[in-house]
Scaffold this active site. Structure first.
Site, short mmCIF file in Angstrom:
data_model
loop_
_atom_site.label_atom_id
_atom_site.label_comp_id
_atom_site.label_asym_id
_atom_site.label_seq_id
_atom_site.Cartn_x
_atom_site.Cartn_y
_atom_site.Cartn_z
N GLU A 60 0.90 -1.17 -0.08
CA GLU A 60 -0.07 0.00 -0.04
C GLU A 60 0.90 1.26 0.07
OE1 GLU A 60 -0.62 -2.77 1.94
OE2 GLU A 60 -2.27 -3.48 1.23
N PRO A 260 10.80 -15.64 -1.60
CA PRO A 260 9.73 -15.84 -0.89
C PRO A 260 9.10 -14.39 -0.52
CG PRO A 260 11.40 -17.04 -0.10
CD PRO A 260 12.13 -16.37 -1.09
N ARG A 261 7.73 -14.31 -0.32
CA ARG A 261 7.11 -13.10 0.25
C ARG A 261 7.78 -12.53 1.46
NH1 ARG A 261 4.53 -8.84 -2.07
NH2 ARG A 261 3.12 -7.96 -0.54
N GLY A 302 12.47 -5.75 -1.17
CA GLY A 302 12.85 -4.25 -1.41
C GLY A 302 13.76 -4.33 -2.79
N ASN A 327 0.74 -8.34 -7.18
CA ASN A 327 0.51 -6.98 -7.87
C ASN A 327 1.29 -7.42 -9.19
OD1 ASN A 327 0.27 -4.67 -9.50
ND2 ASN A 327 1.41 -3.47 -8.00
N PRO A 328 0.54 -7.56 -10.54
CA PRO A 328 1.54 -7.81 -11.66
C PRO A 328 2.10 -6.51 -12.54
CG PRO A 328 -0.66 -8.05 -12.12
CD PRO A 328 -0.69 -7.98 -10.61
N GLU A 330 4.04 -4.18 -11.75
CA GLU A 330 5.45 -3.58 -11.45
C GLU A 330 6.39 -4.47 -12.47
OE1 GLU A 330 6.50 -4.36 -7.21
OE2 GLU A 330 5.59 -2.56 -6.72
#
Length: 415
Positions: A60, A260-261, A302, A327-328, A330
């Protein structure tokens, strides 16, 4: 009924929240401001009379970048402050140079302390954070509230409609402006009772399309065929690794960059790589990948942008397990089409548009994922064309920030 259930749940949770936050403060004294902020004691360094922007986490905050720039440009004399819920979001806020604090718990007395201290001119909430006492406190203090880039998943809409009742309607009545991500989201908010004489609901589009192409140094991919699995979750890495084993049969020199997230899961994911019989390497920048490495495990947040800039074949995680996708946009900024699983409810409108323009490939299991990666590797020109269409979808959908700013100007006119 929903209101009573919410109040009871809050007070039942109070002892645990208080003790847990105090325990964390004692274990990490340097982080005591987190504990204080969560209970309404904010730093004296935060300005009063500011525009208060709330963004839950890293995603966000990233999405809010164009809005932050626009707010600073249109209201240069009005300070801006940013609250988040997570540490990753806090780090992103600090990188942007915006005064930051951790969002308070939703107790009426806590929210009263926060609003009395901040006296904000406007509260702008990213996406869908509907905390009843928070929004009631804003109304009591005559602070206009705007919900921007607002969305509702099918699951959330069903739950709100079934259980929200008077509590939800009262909470929504505290909001003066709802800028929905799509016409479907706008209709959902209207169906929940958000439409009233004092509330404007409009389809402004998705602000995530307005993100600027970042300046980044692409990772050096070398001569090997490389594909990227980004933001993966538990239960997903095993599928990705099985797919890579199939890829290696046809492309023995192929390299998988696995991200990994949550990087704190690196040890567990490294064990999965070893169990799969693959040669793994763990690092935080991938500057040097050993020749025999088959899977490079990136344990850092990041830095995905430099990998999106370098690697043409991207699988976006959270989509083969019931997370809702990531989110695709980026990767699309760099002309990268993505491979995704079917679980994309968090970005349903974006994926719908990508699918309509044949700018995404959807798979349902490891075998299909392996086949998609192989197809992209065997026909790179065709895959590049898919990525160009994805970039075109992003370009065609820009403009949400300006539409949001037009709405906000009605709540906080320029001096």
């Amino acid at each position: 009924m929903a209101g009573w259930v919410y109040r009871i749940a809050l007070w039942l949770a109070f002892p645990w929240l208080f003790v847990d936050s105090l325990r964390r403060a004692i274990r990490a004294p340097a982080q005591h401001r987190i504990w204080l902020a969560q209970w309404g004691r904010l730093s004296s360094e935060l300005p009063t009379g500011a525009i208060w922007l709330h963004a839950v986490s890293l995603g966000e905050v990233r999405a809010a970048r164009p809005l932050i720039a626009a707010l600073r440009e249109d209201w240069p004399d009005c300070p801006l402050i940013l609250s988040t819920t997570t540490e990753t979001g806090a780090r992103a806020a600090r990188e942007l140079g915006v005064p930051h604090f951790y969002a308070p718990f939703d107790y009426a007395f806590v929210q009263y302390l926060v609003f009395r201290r901040l006296r904000p001119k406007l509260l702008v909430v990213m996406e869908t954070e509907l905390w009843p006492n928070w929004l009631r406190a804003a109304r009591a203090q005559n602070v206009p509230v705007a919900l921007v880039n607002a969305r509702l998943s099918d699951r959330s809409f069903s739950r709100y409609r079934r259980w929200g009742g008077h509590l939800l309607r009262d909470t929504l009545s505290c909001i003066r402006l709802i800028c929905a991500q799509s016409e479907a989201d706008r209709a959902c908010f209207e169906a929940l009772g958000a439409s009233s004489a004092d509330t404007v609901i409009q389809d402004c589009g998705n602000i995530k399309y307005d993100v600027a192409l970042p300046t980044t140094v692409p990772w050096c991919a070398g001569e090997r065929f490389v594909w990227l699995a980004a933001s993966t979750h538990p239960g997903e890495e095993a599928v990705v690794l099985a797919a890579h084993r199939q890829v290696l049969i046809d492309m023995p020199d192929a390299l998988l960059v696995l991200v990994p997230r949550h990087p704190e899961r690196a040890t567990a994911v490294a064990a999965l790589i070893a169990e799969a019989g693959l040669a793994g390497q763990v690092g935080d920048d991938a500057s040097t990948v050993a020749p025999g490495t088959q899977v490079f495990l990136l344990a850092q947040t990041g830095v995905l942008m430099r990998f999106f800039a370098a690697i043409p074949v991207v699988f976006m995680g959270g989509s083969l397990v019931p997370i809702g996708g990531h989110n695709p946009i980026e990767p699309a900024l760099f002309g990268r089409a993505v491979v995704t699983g079917p679980q994309t409810r968090n970005f349903r409108d974006i994926y719908r548009q990508l699918d309509e323009h044949q700018a995404v490939r959807t798979v349902t299991n490891g075998s299909e994922l392996a086949q998609a990666v192989l197809d992209a590797g065997r026909a790179p020109e065709d895959w590049r064309a898919v990525g160009d269409r994805a970039r075109g979808v992003v370009a065609d959908n820009r403009g949400a920030t300006q539409r949001i700013m037009t709405g906000l100007a009605r709540l906080l006119p320029s001096p």
